[in-house]
Design an enzyme around this catalytic site. Structure first.
Site, PDB file in Angstrom:
ATOM      1  N   HIS A 188      -0.130  -4.693   9.189  1.00  6.87           N
ATOM      2  CA  HIS A 188       0.767  -3.727   9.330  1.00  6.87           C
ATOM      3  C   HIS A 188       0.049  -2.417   8.709  1.00  6.87           C
ATOM      4  CE1 HIS A 188       4.659  -5.974   9.995  1.00  6.87           C
ATOM      5  NE2 HIS A 188       4.169  -5.526  11.213  1.00  6.87           N
ATOM      6  N   ASP A 245       0.866  -0.290   6.453  1.00 11.28           N
ATOM      7  CA  ASP A 245       1.110   0.159   5.149  1.00 11.28           C
ATOM      8  C   ASP A 245       0.024  -0.565   4.175  1.00 11.28           C
ATOM      9  OD1 ASP A 245       2.921  -1.790   5.844  1.00 11.28           O
ATOM     10  OD2 ASP A 245       4.037  -1.564   4.070  1.00 11.28           O
ATOM     11  N   HIS A 246      -0.581  -1.638   4.861  1.00 16.22           N
ATOM     12  CA  HIS A 246      -1.290  -2.867   4.108  1.00 16.22           C
ATOM     13  C   HIS A 246      -3.042  -2.542   4.617  1.00 16.22           C
ATOM     14  CE1 HIS A 246       1.631  -5.122   2.470  1.00 16.22           C
ATOM     15  NE2 HIS A 246       2.315  -4.437   3.199  1.00 16.22           N
ATOM     16  N   ASP A 265       3.481  -9.445   2.473  1.00 11.14           N
ATOM     17  CA  ASP A 265       5.098  -9.350   2.830  1.00 11.14           C
ATOM     18  C   ASP A 265       5.565 -10.848   3.385  1.00 11.14           C
ATOM     19  OD1 ASP A 265       4.462  -6.782   2.338  1.00 11.14           O
ATOM     20  OD2 ASP A 265       5.065  -5.971   4.254  1.00 11.14           O
TER      21      ASP A 265
END
EC number: 3.1.26.11
Length: 309
Positions: free
Chosen positions: A65, A67-68, A212
């Site tokens: 993802h 944001d990582h 996550d």
């Protein structure tokens, strides 16, 4: 050894929190840093931190993802501009190599160091040397996502110098050999076995950093007996259904994992931007009702884990 939090927000950056990235400071142990996730803006966060990009040895990506991950191409190229010439290894899910290769090729980037990309296909040990071992397991998220268990191997016990002095053994190279557990013969014919003059081994430290995930067995498996567990806490308990539907965890979920796995310290990160100011204390309060030794990370905050004695 300490953890330095470069970004602690979820989904997208906010004024208070950048997106996810954590540095593990191993300067004392091996002269390097390990980085876990690399959200957009991570290299800018590093500029405002004590972390040295040129001394980064490995980067572990939990999942793909943005944001990582989106900070990775810029960080890799900047490492070259800053004179980084030592090899760098990336670990992450399948698709990581295609993402990095495409970004570097399309942008015409040239790296001045050897880059190795290891895609994780199976759970288990993905790295091991004389001092550290890294294990991984799958978590429960919308796409393939991993957590990492960093295990420092036990260190030799302290050399019993007082005992050696009583025996008339002179300080010097002999002490060094005995410290390594070797057998040494003295000039007077006596034989000393190193293991007889070493104290109890110093236990290694265990840090677990999860990507996550919602509450799951994989997280529990990795976190067993950890000194520090870093777990996402995107939402508070009143958003439990929302968290579950998006494969995320609440602060209560994170604390349950820490308690059930017997982890000593819980550090929560990946905090939703809906929790600002005093609202963050709600997350902390909920976790501490289940696992007292809990903290909420913030950007540019560090947590030291000293050697065990």
């Amino acid at each position: 050894m300490d953890l330095y939090f470069l970004g602690t927000g979820a989904g997208m950056p906010s004024k208070q929190r950048n997106v996810t990235s954590i540095a593990l400071n191993l300067l004392e142990e091996r002269g390097t840093y390990w980085l876990f996730d690399c959200g957009e803006g991570t290299q800018q966060q590093i500029l405002n931190s004590p972390v040295k990009l040129g001394r980064t040895e490995m980067i572990f990506i939990t999942h793909l993802h943005g944001d990582h991950l989106y900070g990775l191409p810029g960080l890799l190229t900047s490492r070259s501009y800053l004179g980084g010439d030592t090899p760098l290894t990336l670990y992450g899910p399948q698709g990581l190599k295609r993402f990095v290769d495409t970004a570097l090729e399309v942008s015409g980037a040239h790296l001045t160091y050897a880059l190795q990309i290891v895609e994780i296909l199976e759970e288990g040990i993905i790295f091991e040397d004389d001092s550290f071992q890294v294990e991984t397991a799958r978590l429960e998220h919308r796409i393939e996502c991993f957590g990492f268990r960093i295990i420092e191997k036990d260190q030799p016990g302290k050399l019993m110098q007082d005992k050696l002095k009583e025996l008339g053994v002179p300080a010097g190279p002999i002490y060094g050999k005995l410290k390594q557990g070797q057998t040494v013969q003295l000039e007077d014919g006596r034989t000393l076995h190193g293991m007889d003059y070493l104290g109890a081994p110093i236990p290694g430290r265990i840090i677990v950093i999860l990507g996550d995930t919602r509450y799951c067995n994989g997280a529990q498996q990795l976190a067993r007996g950890a000194d520090i567990l870093v777990h996402e806490a995107t939402f508070a308990m009143d958003k439990q259904e929302l968290a579950y539907s998006f494969d995320h965890a609440t602060s209560h979920d994170a604390a349950r994992i820490a308690r059930e796995a017997g982890a000593n310290v819980l550090i929560m990160t990946h905090i939703s931007s809906r929790y600002q100011g005093d609202a963050v204390s709600e997350l902390l309060h909920e976790a501490q009702q289940v696992h007292m030794n809990s903290y909420i990370a913030k950007d540019f905050w560090s947590f030291e884990l000293p050697r065990k004695v």
